[in-house]
Write a protein that holds these residues in place. Sequence first.
Motif, PDB file in Angstrom:
ATOM      1  N   PRO A  31       0.837  -1.200   0.000  1.00 34.89           N
ATOM      2  CA  PRO A  31       0.000   0.000   0.000  1.00 34.89           C
ATOM      3  C   PRO A  31       0.877   1.258   0.000  1.00 34.89           C
ATOM      4  CG  PRO A  31      -0.666  -1.523   1.737  1.00 34.89           C
ATOM      5  CD  PRO A  31       0.671  -1.965   1.220  1.00 34.89           C
ATOM      6  N   TYR A  32       1.098   1.794  -1.165  1.00 29.59           N
ATOM      7  CA  TYR A  32       1.955   2.972  -1.311  1.00 29.59           C
ATOM      8  C   TYR A  32       1.521   3.844  -2.479  1.00 29.59           C
ATOM      9  CZ  TYR A  32       6.285   5.704  -1.354  1.00 29.59           C
ATOM     10  OH  TYR A  32       7.209   6.715  -1.303  1.00 29.59           O
ATOM     11  N   GLY A  33       0.996   3.219  -3.536  1.00 27.72           N
ATOM     12  CA  GLY A  33       0.551   3.977  -4.694  1.00 27.72           C
ATOM     13  C   GLY A  33       1.689   4.707  -5.371  1.00 27.72           C
ATOM     14  N   ASN A  34       1.420   5.938  -5.761  1.00 29.07           N
ATOM     15  CA  ASN A  34       2.421   6.769  -6.427  1.00 29.07           C
ATOM     16  C   ASN A  34       3.005   7.798  -5.466  1.00 29.07           C
ATOM     17  OD1 ASN A  34       2.152   5.568  -8.989  1.00 29.07           O
ATOM     18  ND2 ASN A  34       0.324   6.786  -9.403  1.00 29.07           N
ATOM     19  N   ALA A  35       3.092   7.453  -4.202  1.00 29.55           N
ATOM     20  CA  ALA A  35       3.660   8.366  -3.210  1.00 29.55           C
ATOM     21  C   ALA A  35       5.143   8.586  -3.508  1.00 29.55           C
ATOM     22  CB  ALA A  35       3.468   7.802  -1.804  1.00 29.55           C
ATOM     23  N   GLN A  57      -3.537   0.021   6.155  1.00 30.97           N
ATOM     24  CA  GLN A  57      -3.345  -1.238   5.441  1.00 30.97           C
ATOM     25  C   GLN A  57      -1.972  -1.833   5.725  1.00 30.97           C
ATOM     26  OE1 GLN A  57      -4.262  -0.287   1.356  1.00 30.97           O
ATOM     27  NE2 GLN A  57      -6.453  -0.120   1.768  1.00 30.97           N
ATOM     28  N   GLN A  58      -0.941  -0.999   5.797  1.00 34.58           N
ATOM     29  CA  GLN A  58       0.392  -1.484   6.128  1.00 34.58           C
ATOM     30  C   GLN A  58       0.412  -2.099   7.524  1.00 34.58           C
ATOM     31  OE1 GLN A  58       2.371   2.231   5.495  1.00 34.58           O
ATOM     32  NE2 GLN A  58       2.380   1.992   3.276  1.00 34.58           N
ATOM     33  N   SER A 190      -8.784  13.982  -3.235  1.00 28.80           N
ATOM     34  CA  SER A 190      -9.465  13.048  -4.140  1.00 28.80           C
ATOM     35  C   SER A 190      -9.391  11.647  -3.553  1.00 28.80           C
ATOM     36  CB  SER A 190      -8.880  13.127  -5.544  1.00 28.80           C
ATOM     37  OG  SER A 190      -7.513  12.843  -5.525  1.00 28.80           O
ATOM     38  N   GLN A 191      -9.877  10.687  -4.283  1.00 27.03           N
ATOM     39  CA  GLN A 191     -10.067   9.349  -3.717  1.00 27.03           C
ATOM     40  C   GLN A 191      -8.798   8.740  -3.148  1.00 27.03           C
ATOM     41  OE1 GLN A 191     -11.660   7.276  -7.061  1.00 27.03           O
ATOM     42  NE2 GLN A 191      -9.821   6.071  -7.338  1.00 27.03           N
ATOM     43  N   VAL A 192      -8.962   7.972  -2.097  1.00 27.80           N
ATOM     44  CA  VAL A 192      -7.871   7.273  -1.437  1.00 27.80           C
ATOM     45  C   VAL A 192      -7.563   6.018  -2.214  1.00 27.80           C
ATOM     46  CG1 VAL A 192      -7.157   6.124   0.683  1.00 27.80           C
ATOM     47  CG2 VAL A 192      -8.601   8.143   0.795  1.00 27.80           C
ATOM     48  N   GLU A 193      -6.279   5.767  -2.465  1.00 25.35           N
ATOM     49  CA  GLU A 193      -5.900   4.542  -3.171  1.00 25.35           C
ATOM     50  C   GLU A 193      -5.015   3.702  -2.310  1.00 25.35           C
ATOM     51  OE1 GLU A 193      -4.527   5.303  -7.063  1.00 25.35           O
ATOM     52  OE2 GLU A 193      -6.455   6.070  -7.624  1.00 25.35           O
TER      53      GLU A 193
END
Length: 193
Positions: A31-35, A57-58, A190-193
């Motif tokens: 769980p990191y996305g495009n961070a 999530q982590q 905006s939405q959480v990913e």
Amino acid sequence: MRGCQGFYKSSLAKAWAAKGWKDIVDLKVVPYGNARVLDGKIQCQHGEPECQGNRWQQCAIHAYPDQVEHIPFIICTEEHGDDMLNNMEKCATESGLVYSKLSACYNSPLSDQLQQQAAKDTPSDHKYVPWIMIDGKLSPSDGDHILQEVCAKYKGNKPAGCSAAVEPPRTEFLRRDGRCFVDEEQTVGSQVE
């Protein structure tokens, strides 16, 4: 529905529910996305709520390393979309996880360490999320057909859930709609990913 939420809510949820599928797959969720790491701090593409969702999530993955325990929690949180942060306790309870254990992790320095580890575990060359790898190779459908792709690659006796899986369509000419690209603007709220 875009990016990781779409993947969890549709493709992964369907595959996870397929009889026996979770017994033939070893999922590693990051769980990191495009961070990005800027000045030693994690900055999420969609703002602080996304980082907070990632931390929850982590913590679930850390506290419950067995995928059978943490994947249902992650799917549940993603199903709540922008309201994810208000449903952590509900998702923990529904998934059989102890909320206080997750909360203790989330509210401790450990969650910062888990964020830093997720940064290291995220491939530096990923172009968008979800970035789905199967047997070390990028999923040709970007995970949209993860059930079929895993079943096709599996060499043993296929579980019943694979019998309903049809051959995934050719994806060479499909557009990449529904992906959240690294170079998209950072948008707070905006939405959480």
